[in-house]
Design a protein around this motif. Structure first.
Motif, PDB file in Angstrom:
ATOM      1  N   THR A  25       1.004  -1.361   0.035  1.00  0.00           N
ATOM      2  CA  THR A  25      -0.061   0.077  -0.178  1.00  0.00           C
ATOM      3  C   THR A  25       0.821   1.288  -0.063  1.00  0.00           C
ATOM      4  O   THR A  25       0.656   2.307  -0.321  1.00  0.00           O
ATOM      5  CB  THR A  25      -0.767   0.034   1.316  1.00  0.00           C
ATOM      6  OG1 THR A  25      -0.154   0.001   2.520  1.00  0.00           O
ATOM      7  CG2 THR A  25      -1.940  -1.052   1.308  1.00  0.00           C
ATOM      8  N   ARG A  26       2.141   1.137   0.299  1.00  0.00           N
ATOM      9  CA  ARG A  26       2.855   2.422   0.473  1.00  0.00           C
ATOM     10  C   ARG A  26       4.007   2.462  -0.623  1.00  0.00           C
ATOM     11  O   ARG A  26       4.466   3.530  -0.995  1.00  0.00           O
ATOM     12  CB  ARG A  26       3.854   2.222   1.893  1.00  0.00           C
ATOM     13  CG  ARG A  26       2.898   2.603   2.979  1.00  0.00           C
ATOM     14  CD  ARG A  26       3.709   2.502   4.299  1.00  0.00           C
ATOM     15  NE  ARG A  26       4.605   1.454   4.461  1.00  0.00           N
ATOM     16  CZ  ARG A  26       5.638   1.657   5.413  1.00  0.00           C
ATOM     17  NH1 ARG A  26       5.804   2.679   5.969  1.00  0.00           N
ATOM     18  NH2 ARG A  26       6.390   0.788   5.566  1.00  0.00           N
ATOM     19  N   TYR A  27       4.166   1.379  -1.251  1.00  0.00           N
ATOM     20  CA  TYR A  27       5.413   1.373  -2.183  1.00  0.00           C
ATOM     21  C   TYR A  27       5.168   1.069  -3.716  1.00  0.00           C
ATOM     22  O   TYR A  27       5.812   1.084  -4.680  1.00  0.00           O
ATOM     23  CB  TYR A  27       6.457   0.421  -1.569  1.00  0.00           C
ATOM     24  CG  TYR A  27       6.985   0.931  -0.456  1.00  0.00           C
ATOM     25  CD1 TYR A  27       7.506   2.329  -0.182  1.00  0.00           C
ATOM     26  CD2 TYR A  27       7.070   0.032   0.717  1.00  0.00           C
ATOM     27  CE1 TYR A  27       8.118   2.798   1.033  1.00  0.00           C
ATOM     28  CE2 TYR A  27       7.332   0.483   1.930  1.00  0.00           C
ATOM     29  CZ  TYR A  27       7.841   1.811   2.064  1.00  0.00           C
ATOM     30  OH  TYR A  27       8.503   2.359   3.386  1.00  0.00           O
ATOM     31  N   VAL A  28       4.131   0.241  -3.884  1.00  0.00           N
ATOM     32  CA  VAL A  28       3.796  -0.164  -5.169  1.00  0.00           C
ATOM     33  C   VAL A  28       2.629   0.698  -5.771  1.00  0.00           C
ATOM     34  O   VAL A  28       1.652   0.887  -5.298  1.00  0.00           O
ATOM     35  CB  VAL A  28       3.082  -1.509  -5.187  1.00  0.00           C
ATOM     36  CG1 VAL A  28       2.669  -1.999  -6.528  1.00  0.00           C
ATOM     37  CG2 VAL A  28       4.080  -2.377  -4.502  1.00  0.00           C
ATOM     38  N   LYS A  29       3.052   1.560  -6.750  1.00  0.00           N
ATOM     39  CA  LYS A  29       2.157   2.399  -7.746  1.00  0.00           C
ATOM     40  C   LYS A  29       1.274   1.897  -8.298  1.00  0.00           C
ATOM     41  O   LYS A  29       1.181   0.605  -8.728  1.00  0.00           O
ATOM     42  CB  LYS A  29       3.199   3.088  -8.671  1.00  0.00           C
ATOM     43  CG  LYS A  29       4.160   4.059  -8.150  1.00  0.00           C
ATOM     44  CD  LYS A  29       4.751   4.827  -9.153  1.00  0.00           C
ATOM     45  CE  LYS A  29       6.116   5.638  -8.718  1.00  0.00           C
ATOM     46  NZ  LYS A  29       6.665   6.028  -9.906  1.00  0.00           N
ATOM     47  N   ASN A  30       0.116   2.434  -8.187  1.00  0.00           N
ATOM     48  CA  ASN A  30      -1.349   1.986  -8.927  1.00  0.00           C
ATOM     49  C   ASN A  30      -1.674   0.846  -8.208  1.00  0.00           C
ATOM     50  O   ASN A  30      -2.771   0.323  -8.640  1.00  0.00           O
ATOM     51  CB  ASN A  30      -1.259   1.696 -10.201  1.00  0.00           C
ATOM     52  CG  ASN A  30      -0.783   2.849 -10.958  1.00  0.00           C
ATOM     53  OD1 ASN A  30      -1.492   4.058 -10.675  1.00  0.00           O
ATOM     54  ND2 ASN A  30       0.008   2.985 -12.154  1.00  0.00           N
ATOM     55  N   TYR A  31      -1.294   0.147  -6.917  1.00  0.00           N
ATOM     56  CA  TYR A  31      -1.967  -0.861  -6.152  1.00  0.00           C
ATOM     57  C   TYR A  31      -2.847  -0.187  -5.428  1.00  0.00           C
ATOM     58  O   TYR A  31      -2.886   0.761  -4.909  1.00  0.00           O
ATOM     59  CB  TYR A  31      -0.748  -1.254  -5.586  1.00  0.00           C
ATOM     60  CG  TYR A  31      -1.100  -2.756  -4.405  1.00  0.00           C
ATOM     61  CD1 TYR A  31      -1.329  -3.647  -4.953  1.00  0.00           C
ATOM     62  CD2 TYR A  31      -1.606  -2.287  -3.085  1.00  0.00           C
ATOM     63  CE1 TYR A  31      -1.771  -4.698  -4.231  1.00  0.00           C
ATOM     64  CE2 TYR A  31      -1.914  -3.222  -2.294  1.00  0.00           C
ATOM     65  CZ  TYR A  31      -2.159  -4.530  -2.876  1.00  0.00           C
ATOM     66  OH  TYR A  31      -2.739  -5.421  -2.013  1.00  0.00           O
ATOM     67  N   ARG A  32      -4.157  -1.111  -5.443  1.00  0.00           N
ATOM     68  CA  ARG A  32      -5.225  -0.509  -4.409  1.00  0.00           C
ATOM     69  C   ARG A  32      -5.652  -1.859  -3.822  1.00  0.00           C
ATOM     70  O   ARG A  32      -5.976  -2.990  -4.588  1.00  0.00           O
ATOM     71  CB  ARG A  32      -6.238  -0.327  -5.442  1.00  0.00           C
ATOM     72  CG  ARG A  32      -6.052   1.133  -6.063  1.00  0.00           C
ATOM     73  CD  ARG A  32      -6.135   2.159  -4.869  1.00  0.00           C
ATOM     74  NE  ARG A  32      -5.824   3.791  -5.370  1.00  0.00           N
ATOM     75  CZ  ARG A  32      -4.772   4.290  -5.522  1.00  0.00           C
ATOM     76  NH1 ARG A  32      -3.795   3.591  -5.236  1.00  0.00           N
ATOM     77  NH2 ARG A  32      -4.944   5.268  -6.018  1.00  0.00           N
ATOM     78  N   VAL A  33      -5.780  -1.874  -2.448  1.00  0.00           N
ATOM     79  CA  VAL A  33      -6.506  -3.093  -1.719  1.00  0.00           C
ATOM     80  C   VAL A  33      -8.010  -2.812  -2.163  1.00  0.00           C
ATOM     81  O   VAL A  33      -8.518  -1.745  -2.579  1.00  0.00           O
ATOM     82  CB  VAL A  33      -6.302  -2.508  -0.308  1.00  0.00           C
ATOM     83  CG1 VAL A  33      -7.323  -3.645   0.618  1.00  0.00           C
ATOM     84  CG2 VAL A  33      -4.748  -2.566   0.171  1.00  0.00           C
ATOM     85  N   SER A  34      -8.682  -3.954  -2.300  1.00  0.00           N
ATOM     86  CA  SER A  34      -9.998  -3.911  -2.711  1.00  0.00           C
ATOM     87  C   SER A  34     -10.927  -3.680  -1.624  1.00  0.00           C
ATOM     88  O   SER A  34     -10.701  -3.830  -0.430  1.00  0.00           O
ATOM     89  CB  SER A  34     -10.377  -5.482  -3.330  1.00  0.00           C
ATOM     90  OG  SER A  34     -10.493  -6.143  -2.139  1.00  0.00           O
ATOM     91  N   LEU A  35     -11.935  -3.008  -2.089  1.00  0.00           N
ATOM     92  CA  LEU A  35     -12.931  -2.483  -1.189  1.00  0.00           C
ATOM     93  C   LEU A  35     -13.543  -3.595  -0.258  1.00  0.00           C
ATOM     94  O   LEU A  35     -13.835  -3.715   0.776  1.00  0.00           O
ATOM     95  CB  LEU A  35     -14.249  -1.916  -1.952  1.00  0.00           C
ATOM     96  CG  LEU A  35     -15.418  -1.292  -1.134  1.00  0.00           C
ATOM     97  CD1 LEU A  35     -14.586  -0.184  -0.123  1.00  0.00           C
ATOM     98  CD2 LEU A  35     -16.262  -0.758  -2.185  1.00  0.00           C
ATOM     99  N   LYS A  36     -13.568  -4.759  -1.049  1.00  0.00           N
ATOM    100  CA  LYS A  36     -13.947  -6.346  -0.598  1.00  0.00           C
ATOM    101  C   LYS A  36     -13.272  -6.849   0.818  1.00  0.00           C
ATOM    102  O   LYS A  36     -13.624  -7.015   1.548  1.00  0.00           O
ATOM    103  CB  LYS A  36     -14.136  -7.211  -1.441  1.00  0.00           C
ATOM    104  CG  LYS A  36     -14.540  -8.600  -0.928  1.00  0.00           C
ATOM    105  CD  LYS A  36     -14.572  -9.625  -2.153  1.00  0.00           C
ATOM    106  CE  LYS A  36     -14.944 -11.090  -1.518  1.00  0.00           C
ATOM    107  NZ  LYS A  36     -15.015 -11.962  -2.561  1.00  0.00           N
TER     108      LYS A  36
END
Length: 118
Positions: free
Chosen positions: A93-104
């Motif tokens: 969540t801090r270092y990978v660009k365009n990474y998103r944790v899913s809402l689920k």
């Protein structure tokens, strides 16, 4: 704050921060990563606090599965299926660009963390 601060105190503040962001993020999904990071920190610090109370030393790690496996009780077992996902919330969540944790994932983990911190 009076007295000695514990890791549980810090865990609870991280959870409270995640709650505040969740309630106020609007439509900006970029906040999901920040919320996830604070949820991960809450879990990690609460587990380390629980291990301290048991007199169990733990390594410097963010690996939730590792911490869960060191804990002798079963009160945190509801986190086991989510351990890898929660661990990923720390660095990805801090270092990978365009990474998103899913809402689920966020919706699934929130109540588990809340229960853990009671």
């Amino acid at each position: 704050m009076s007295g000695e601060e514990t890791l549980l105190d810090i865990a609870r503040r991280n959870f409270y921060t995640a709650q505040l962001l969740w309630k106020n993020m609007g439509d900006d999904e970029g906040y999901l990563n920040i919320i996830a990071y604070h949820l991960q920190q809450a879990v990690e610090l609460a587990l380390k606090h629980a291990l301290e109370l048991e007199g169990i030393e733990y390594p410097k790690t963010h690996d939730i599965d590792d911490l869960l496996n060191r804990y002798p009780g079963d009160e945190f077992d509801a986190l086991l299926p989510w351990a890898a996902a929660i661990t990923n919330m720390e660095a990805k969540t801090r270092y990978v660009k365009n990474y998103r944790v899913s809402l689920k994932t966020i919706k699934a983990v929130f109540p588990l963390v809340e229960e853990m911190l009671k």
